[in-house]
Design an enzyme around this catalytic site. Structure first.
Site, PDB file in Angstrom:
ATOM      1  N   LYS A 112       2.968  45.148  56.368  1.00  0.00           N
ATOM      2  CA  LYS A 112       4.389  45.426  56.133  1.00  0.00           C
ATOM      3  C   LYS A 112       4.984  44.494  55.078  1.00  0.00           C
ATOM      4  O   LYS A 112       5.975  44.817  54.439  1.00  0.00           O
ATOM      5  CB  LYS A 112       5.188  45.356  57.436  1.00  0.00           C
ATOM      6  CG  LYS A 112       4.862  46.518  58.360  1.00  0.00           C
ATOM      7  CD  LYS A 112       5.882  46.722  59.458  1.00  0.00           C
ATOM      8  CE  LYS A 112       5.550  48.003  60.206  1.00  0.00           C
ATOM      9  NZ  LYS A 112       6.418  48.283  61.333  1.00  0.00           N
ATOM     10  N   LYS A 193      -2.503  54.955  58.471  1.00  0.00           N
ATOM     11  CA  LYS A 193      -1.965  55.629  59.660  1.00  0.00           C
ATOM     12  C   LYS A 193      -0.666  56.354  59.304  1.00  0.00           C
ATOM     13  O   LYS A 193       0.039  55.937  58.368  1.00  0.00           O
ATOM     14  CB  LYS A 193      -1.750  54.629  60.803  1.00  0.00           C
ATOM     15  CG  LYS A 193      -0.548  53.755  60.656  1.00  0.00           C
ATOM     16  CD  LYS A 193      -0.166  53.070  61.963  1.00  0.00           C
ATOM     17  CE  LYS A 193       1.154  52.339  61.743  1.00  0.00           C
ATOM     18  NZ  LYS A 193       2.153  52.563  62.735  1.00  0.00           N
ATOM     19  N   LYS A 196       6.474  56.496  60.167  1.00  0.00           N
ATOM     20  CA  LYS A 196       7.760  57.126  59.919  1.00  0.00           C
ATOM     21  C   LYS A 196       8.460  56.573  58.680  1.00  0.00           C
ATOM     22  O   LYS A 196       9.315  57.222  58.092  1.00  0.00           O
ATOM     23  CB  LYS A 196       8.666  57.049  61.149  1.00  0.00           C
ATOM     24  CG  LYS A 196       8.942  55.662  61.679  1.00  0.00           C
ATOM     25  CD  LYS A 196       9.866  55.741  62.892  1.00  0.00           C
ATOM     26  CE  LYS A 196       9.284  55.144  64.149  1.00  0.00           C
ATOM     27  NZ  LYS A 196       8.883  53.745  64.081  1.00  0.00           N
TER      28      LYS A 196
HETATM   29  N1  AQP Z   1      -0.104  56.978  63.416  1.00  0.00           N
HETATM   30  C1  AQP Z   1       0.021  56.684  64.698  1.00  0.00           C
HETATM   31  N2  AQP Z   1      -0.837  57.204  65.598  1.00  0.00           N
HETATM   32  C2  AQP Z   1      -0.714  56.921  66.926  1.00  0.00           C
HETATM   33  N3  AQP Z   1       0.269  56.114  67.420  1.00  0.00           N
HETATM   34  C3  AQP Z   1       1.151  55.578  66.550  1.00  0.00           C
HETATM   35  N4  AQP Z   1       2.209  54.757  66.690  1.00  0.00           N
HETATM   36  C4  AQP Z   1       2.758  54.520  65.486  1.00  0.00           C
HETATM   37  N5  AQP Z   1       2.082  55.170  64.528  1.00  0.00           N
HETATM   38  C5  AQP Z   1       1.063  55.841  65.151  1.00  0.00           C
HETATM   39  C6  AQP Z   1       2.690  54.261  67.969  1.00  0.00           C
HETATM   40  O1  AQP Z   1       4.046  54.629  68.106  1.00  0.00           O
HETATM   41  C7  AQP Z   1       4.733  53.637  68.876  1.00  0.00           C
HETATM   42  C8  AQP Z   1       6.009  53.252  68.224  1.00  0.00           C
HETATM   43  O2  AQP Z   1       5.762  52.587  67.014  1.00  0.00           O
HETATM   44  P1  AQP Z   1       6.904  51.679  66.391  1.00  0.00           P
HETATM   45  O3  AQP Z   1       8.046  52.492  65.982  1.00  0.00           O
HETATM   46  O4  AQP Z   1       7.256  50.591  67.314  1.00  0.00           O
HETATM   47  O5  AQP Z   1       6.241  50.997  65.160  1.00  0.00           O
HETATM   48  P2  AQP Z   1       4.990  51.299  64.319  1.00  0.00           P
HETATM   49  O6  AQP Z   1       3.763  51.176  65.157  1.00  0.00           O
HETATM   50  O7  AQP Z   1       5.072  50.430  63.116  1.00  0.00           O
HETATM   51  O8  AQP Z   1       5.199  52.849  63.944  1.00  0.00           O
HETATM   52  P3  AQP Z   1       5.516  53.490  62.537  1.00  0.00           P
HETATM   53  O9  AQP Z   1       5.756  54.938  62.731  1.00  0.00           O
HETATM   54  O10 AQP Z   1       4.460  53.095  61.559  1.00  0.00           O
HETATM   55  O11 AQP Z   1       6.884  52.813  62.173  1.00  0.00           O
HETATM   56  P4  AQP Z   1       7.280  52.060  60.853  1.00  0.00           P
HETATM   57  O12 AQP Z   1       6.985  53.011  59.731  1.00  0.00           O
HETATM   58  O13 AQP Z   1       8.721  51.740  61.002  1.00  0.00           O
HETATM   59  O14 AQP Z   1       6.449  50.822  60.793  1.00  0.00           O
HETATM   60  C9  AQP Z   1       3.760  52.460  69.036  1.00  0.00           C
HETATM   61  O15 AQP Z   1       3.186  52.523  70.322  1.00  0.00           O
HETATM   62  C10 AQP Z   1       2.717  52.728  68.006  1.00  0.00           C
HETATM   63  O16 AQP Z   1       1.455  52.202  68.349  1.00  0.00           O
END
Ligand code: AQP
Length: 327
Positions: A112, A193, A196
């Site tokens: 990040k 991965k 969002k």
């Molecule tokens: N690609 C993924 N596949 C499976 N699980 C996923 N999670 C995130 N991406 C995937 C799971 O979703 C939950 C919430 O995630 P988060 O919002 O706390 O943060 P993150 O893991 O950083 O998810 P994002 O979508 O990638 O958010 P941004 O873009 O803001 O960093 C967690 O349980 C995560 O494992």
């Protein structure tokens, strides 16, 4: 006694199929058999710049989606992290327990922070706040996607270290990873991965994407060089990712899908996957609209925060006592 479950999602954008398949779906499955606390982790969101007006809206949107996928406020405690100040307080105390070296090894911080001119201290210490989120509720089980595994391991280490130094205080939580869907990859690049906050909207399916957008995104998803549909994450990461999504959404096994598309091209496969996604997400989207119009979300979050505060404040009081804080 029911086991305690805790998890959270950041309101950093419209949540994706990855968040849903990796985490949110499990939240719903667990709410009947456990005492579940599900949080909207808005303080984690501000470790990267957010527009204040948009952040408020996204908190509300995410809460509405929690309800739309089937979380029931009678069964689960749904709340916003910043409404329970114990999270910040324990987060600070755990920053004084975690080591710089441990935080430096976190791959999410590296990913990040990569390419950014300025990286906040909050992004670096994020795992201490996440540990506080979980440990405040004496959590047994944390349903998350695969990307959170390292943070969970650190949370366990911090609980064990704190307990060893100050006496038994925290339950040491276990991670709950599902077999299929724990790591959904980007549609435009199967080595990353699905996220969002990826700047390319074509990289992800959002839970509220209209049917035509879903169909288009699936049809444009990258595929691998030959035209064979088989599950081989090493050699064929793009098709394997689509197969994994299709399997979870349709309830068919990967082997069944591979057999069904034997000899057929990517076109038929993607068309059917698009339709399966539309069929799965449409009822959730309809419920989402009803919930937003009901005006109930604020009340549910307030009640959730009240309940969360009671549990969190008990743990925090115990922690402060053990550490020797307070007058
Ligand atoms: N690609 C993924 N596949 C499976 N699980 C996923 N999670 C995130 N991406 C995937 C799971 O979703 C939950 C919430 O995630 P988060 O919002 O706390 O943060 P993150 O893991 O950083 O998810 P994002 O979508 O990638 O958010 P941004 O873009 O803001 O960093 C967690 O349980 C995560 O494992």
């Amino acid at each position: 006694m029911k086991s305690r479950v805790f998890s959270g999602i950041q309101p950093t954008g419209l949540i994706t199929l990855g968040n849903y398949l990796g985490a949110l779906r499990q939240f719903v499955d667990l709410q009947d058999q456990s005492d579940a606390f599900y949080c909207i982790v808005d303080m984690h969101a501000i470790t990267l710049p957010q527009d204040p007006h948009q952040l408020k809206e996204r908190i509300h949107d995410l809460a509405s989606l929690y309800l739309a996928v089937g979380l029931d406020p009678q069964k689960s405690t749904l709340f916003v992290q910043s409404d329970v100040s114990a999270h910040s307080e324990l987060g600070w105390i755990l920053q004084c327990v975690v080591h710089m070296g441990e935080l430096s090894r976190m791959t999410q911080f590296k990913e990040k922070g990569e390419g950014k001119e300025v990286v906040t201290a909050g992004l670096f210490t994020y795992p201490a706040l996440m540990a506080a989120d979980i440990l405040l509720y004496q959590t047994h089980l944390v349903p998350v996607g695969d990307d959170q595994k390292q943070h969970l391991e650190l949370t366990r280490d911090l609980a064990l270290r704190f307990n060893a130094r100050f006496g038994d205080t925290f339950t040491v939580p276990d991670i709950m990873l599902i077999k299929q869907g724990a790591r959904i990859m980007s549609l435009d690049d199967p080595s990353k991965k699905m996220s969002k906050s990826n700047p390319n909207p074509g990289s992800r399916i959002e839970m509220l994407d209209p049917p035509d957008v879903i169909r288009k995104k699936v049809s444009r998803a990258v595929t691998d060089s030959d035209r064979q549909i088989r599950f081989d994450p090493q050699e064929k990461p793009a098709v394997s990712n689509l197969l994994a999504i299709f399997s979870v959404i349709s309830g068919q096994s990967i082997d069944e899908l591979v057999a069904a598309y034997d000899g057929k091209g990517y076109g038929d496969f993607k068309k059917d996957l698009g339709e399966a996604l539309v069929a799965h997400l449409s009822p959730i989207q309809a419920r989402y609209e009803d919930i937003r119009q009901s005006g109930e979300v604020e009340r549910i979050l307030q009640q959730g925060a009240e309940k969360a505060r009671q549990v969190a404040n008990d743990t925090l009081a115990n922690v402060k006592e053990r550490v020797g804080l307070g007058g």
